[in-house]
Design a protein around this motif. Structure first.
Motif, PDB file in Angstrom:
ATOM      1  N   ARG A   1       1.826  -2.626  12.549  1.00 51.14           N
ATOM      2  CA  ARG A   1       1.391  -3.228  11.279  1.00 51.14           C
ATOM      3  C   ARG A   1       2.628  -3.846  10.639  1.00 51.14           C
ATOM      4  O   ARG A   1       3.745  -3.360  10.860  1.00 51.14           O
ATOM      5  CB  ARG A   1       0.815  -2.129  10.378  1.00 51.14           C
ATOM      6  CG  ARG A   1       0.082  -2.640   9.157  1.00 51.14           C
ATOM      7  CD  ARG A   1      -1.369  -2.931   9.469  1.00 51.14           C
ATOM      8  NE  ARG A   1      -2.021  -3.585   8.337  1.00 51.14           N
ATOM      9  CZ  ARG A   1      -3.133  -4.313   8.437  1.00 51.14           C
ATOM     10  NH1 ARG A   1      -3.735  -4.462   9.605  1.00 51.14           N
ATOM     11  NH2 ARG A   1      -3.664  -4.894   7.376  1.00 51.14           N
TER      12      ARG A   1
ATOM     13  N   LEU B   1       4.409  -5.030   6.953  1.00 49.60           N
ATOM     14  CA  LEU B   1       4.433  -5.189   5.504  1.00 49.60           C
ATOM     15  C   LEU B   1       5.329  -6.394   5.237  1.00 49.60           C
ATOM     16  O   LEU B   1       6.475  -6.437   5.708  1.00 49.60           O
ATOM     17  CB  LEU B   1       5.006  -3.943   4.820  1.00 49.60           C
ATOM     18  CG  LEU B   1       4.037  -2.790   4.573  1.00 49.60           C
ATOM     19  CD1 LEU B   1       4.802  -1.589   4.008  1.00 49.60           C
ATOM     20  CD2 LEU B   1       2.912  -3.184   3.623  1.00 49.60           C
TER      21      LEU B   1
ATOM     22  N   TRP C   1       2.142  -8.198   1.256  1.00 45.56           N
ATOM     23  CA  TRP C   1       1.003  -8.355   2.174  1.00 45.56           C
ATOM     24  C   TRP C   1       1.092  -7.270   3.247  1.00 45.56           C
ATOM     25  O   TRP C   1       2.189  -6.845   3.634  1.00 45.56           O
ATOM     26  CB  TRP C   1       1.031  -9.702   2.894  1.00 45.56           C
ATOM     27  CG  TRP C   1       0.887 -10.920   2.033  1.00 45.56           C
ATOM     28  CD1 TRP C   1      -0.271 -11.596   1.759  1.00 45.56           C
ATOM     29  CD2 TRP C   1       1.926 -11.645   1.353  1.00 45.56           C
ATOM     30  NE1 TRP C   1      -0.005 -12.691   0.967  1.00 45.56           N
ATOM     31  CE2 TRP C   1       1.329 -12.735   0.699  1.00 45.56           C
ATOM     32  CE3 TRP C   1       3.311 -11.459   1.231  1.00 45.56           C
ATOM     33  CZ2 TRP C   1       2.056 -13.649  -0.059  1.00 45.56           C
ATOM     34  CZ3 TRP C   1       4.040 -12.354   0.474  1.00 45.56           C
ATOM     35  CH2 TRP C   1       3.405 -13.440  -0.158  1.00 45.56           C
ATOM     36  N   SER C   2      -0.056  -6.856   3.755  1.00 49.32           N
ATOM     37  CA  SER C   2      -0.114  -5.979   4.914  1.00 49.32           C
ATOM     38  C   SER C   2      -0.858  -6.751   5.995  1.00 49.32           C
ATOM     39  O   SER C   2      -1.986  -7.194   5.777  1.00 49.32           O
ATOM     40  CB  SER C   2      -0.871  -4.696   4.535  1.00 49.32           C
ATOM     41  OG  SER C   2      -1.176  -3.947   5.692  1.00 49.32           O
TER      42      SER C   2
ATOM     43  N   LEU D   1      -4.677  -0.934   1.452  1.00 46.72           N
ATOM     44  CA  LEU D   1      -3.264  -1.106   1.782  1.00 46.72           C
ATOM     45  C   LEU D   1      -2.687   0.206   2.313  1.00 46.72           C
ATOM     46  O   LEU D   1      -2.055   0.241   3.375  1.00 46.72           O
ATOM     47  CB  LEU D   1      -2.499  -1.555   0.527  1.00 46.72           C
ATOM     48  CG  LEU D   1      -0.998  -1.733   0.673  1.00 46.72           C
ATOM     49  CD1 LEU D   1      -0.693  -2.944   1.538  1.00 46.72           C
ATOM     50  CD2 LEU D   1      -0.344  -1.904  -0.696  1.00 46.72           C
ATOM     51  N   ARG D   2      -2.977   1.292   1.598  1.00 46.76           N
ATOM     52  CA  ARG D   2      -2.456   2.602   2.009  1.00 46.76           C
ATOM     53  C   ARG D   2      -2.980   2.981   3.389  1.00 46.76           C
ATOM     54  O   ARG D   2      -2.238   3.432   4.252  1.00 46.76           O
ATOM     55  CB  ARG D   2      -2.859   3.681   0.993  1.00 46.76           C
ATOM     56  CG  ARG D   2      -2.185   3.558  -0.353  1.00 46.76           C
ATOM     57  CD  ARG D   2      -2.633   4.676  -1.286  1.00 46.76           C
ATOM     58  NE  ARG D   2      -1.996   5.942  -0.968  1.00 46.76           N
ATOM     59  CZ  ARG D   2      -2.596   6.972  -0.382  1.00 46.76           C
ATOM     60  NH1 ARG D   2      -3.860   6.906  -0.049  1.00 46.76           N
ATOM     61  NH2 ARG D   2      -1.931   8.067  -0.127  1.00 46.76           N
TER      62      ARG D   2
ATOM     63  N   VAL E   1      -1.111   1.473   6.328  1.00 49.14           N
ATOM     64  CA  VAL E   1       0.324   1.660   6.598  1.00 49.14           C
ATOM     65  C   VAL E   1       0.803   3.109   6.536  1.00 49.14           C
ATOM     66  O   VAL E   1       1.848   3.436   7.126  1.00 49.14           O
ATOM     67  CB  VAL E   1       1.188   0.804   5.632  1.00 49.14           C
ATOM     68  CG1 VAL E   1       0.819  -0.664   5.756  1.00 49.14           C
ATOM     69  CG2 VAL E   1       1.063   1.266   4.190  1.00 49.14           C
TER      70      VAL E   1
ATOM     71  N   CYS F   1      -0.690  -7.626  -4.715  1.00 49.17           N
ATOM     72  CA  CYS F   1      -1.239  -7.591  -3.354  1.00 49.17           C
ATOM     73  C   CYS F   1      -2.690  -8.052  -3.409  1.00 49.17           C
ATOM     74  O   CYS F   1      -3.376  -7.802  -4.401  1.00 49.17           O
ATOM     75  CB  CYS F   1      -1.158  -6.142  -2.853  1.00 49.17           C
ATOM     76  SG  CYS F   1      -1.668  -5.926  -1.160  1.00 49.17           S
TER      77      CYS F   1
END
Ligand SMILES: [Zn+2]
Length: 328
Positions: free
Chosen positions: A97, A99, A144-145, A41-42, A45, A34
């Motif tokens: 969002r 992912l 990816w986010s 990232l966390r 999401v 990533c």
């Protein structure tokens, strides 16, 4: 490499169980998967609910809902109470969002990795108790986010979806017009058509009775009609057989696909053509092993000017080179 039918198979399997679940954590064991820090990232999401699963070409898109006051509060009806602490969500957000996952060469999204498998590159933990592991021996896969507003830009270079209304015969003919690239390379180019890779390109060209070395721009109207139908029929057959498990592909539940059992040309070098009995040949086009029947797919119309040297390879060269893929 997983192509459109394999990613669609993954999507359909996940669609039976992921929607409604809430992301509790994303554990990144391999930071190269990533391009943002694991914490970022966390934060983007965690706490969000899975509201949908889509596919774009060979990309899987997991749609996540908003967080905070605008988010649906409860768990899916009939689900048990989650164990452990509540998810550490990022700041409340009224937008969703995405992912996005690309499996590339060997990526697998699975619920239970095989015993002894390398550590999962990332794990998405959800409530109620569900873990989705990303196993990826060759480590080309990516995560990816995205903000929903960035989706169009992310996929801007990608060609039409084969099963969309946009991909009609006129669209295919316009994309091929004037192209000097060989048909095989044309089909692999994700900017022209989304989702076709090495296996389904070879099989579609066989079905269309078109030589993979011909310049895309040399294809006439009737041949284009055959190719259009062959692309859709081949991809649909791949989906109907739940993908090709030639190398590592399995679905999230660990099941193998069966399209490899009905391949006509792919990786059948020197074996007899199922139609005419002629030995299947293999050449390298654009760095990719390409399989065809020289009788059913004659070089009518010549070969693409961009094909400089032809070096047929025998059974010893049956498996494709495993370099970094040049197309996605
Ligand atoms: Zn043949």
């Amino acid at each position: 490499m997983p192509e459109l039918p394999e990613v669609e198979t993954v999507r359909r399997r996940l669609l039976t169980c992921l929607p409604g679940l809430i992301v509790r954590d994303v554990r990144v064991n391999d930071p190269t998967v990533c391009d943002v820090a694991a914490e970022d990232l966390r934060g983007g999401v965690v706490g969000r609910r899975v509201v949908g699963l889509r596919r774009r070409g060979k990309y899987l898109v997991i749609d996540l809902g908003p967080t905070g006051a605008a988010a649906p509060a409860g768990r899916p009806r009939g689900t048990p109470s989650p164990a452990g602490p509540p998810p550490a969500a990022g700041p409340p957000s009224s937008t969703g969002r995405l992912l996005v996952v690309h499996l590339r060469m060997t990526g697998q999204l699975i619920f239970r990795p095989q015993a002894g498998a390398p550590p999962s590159r990332f794990v998405i933990a959800m409530e109620p108790a569900t873990e989705l592991h990303f196993s990826d021996v060759r480590r080309f896969g990516r995560l990816w986010s995205l903000d929903p507003g960035d989706e169009d830009a992310f996929f801007a270079a990608m060609g039409p979806e084969p099963f969309s209304a946009a991909f009609d015969i006129a669209c295919l003919r316009a994309a091929m017009a004037g192209r000097r690239a060989p048909l095989k390379a044309f089909l692999l180019d994700q900017r022209r058509i989304a989702g076709v890779g090495n296996i389904y390109a070879d099989e579609a060209l066989f079905r269309a009775r078109l030589n993979p070395l011909r310049a895309a721009g040399s294809v006439g109207p009737r041949e284009a009609r055959r190719l259009h139908a062959a692309i859709l029929e081949t991809l649909q057959a791949g989906i109907d057989h739940e993908g090709s498990s030639i190398e590592s592909f399995i679905d999230p539940a660990g099941a193998r696909g069966s399209f490899q059992e009905i391949l006509n040309v792919y990786q059948r070098t020197s074996e007899p053509c199922r139609v005419c009995g002629t030995a299947i040949e293999r050449v390298v086009v654009g760095g990719r092993g390409t399989h065809y029947c020289p009788r059913c797919q004659p070089r009518r119309g010549g070969i693409a000017p961009t094909v400089r040297r032809l070096r047929p390879t025998g059974p010893a060269g049956k498996r494709d080179a495993r370099g970094t893929p040049s197309v996605m």
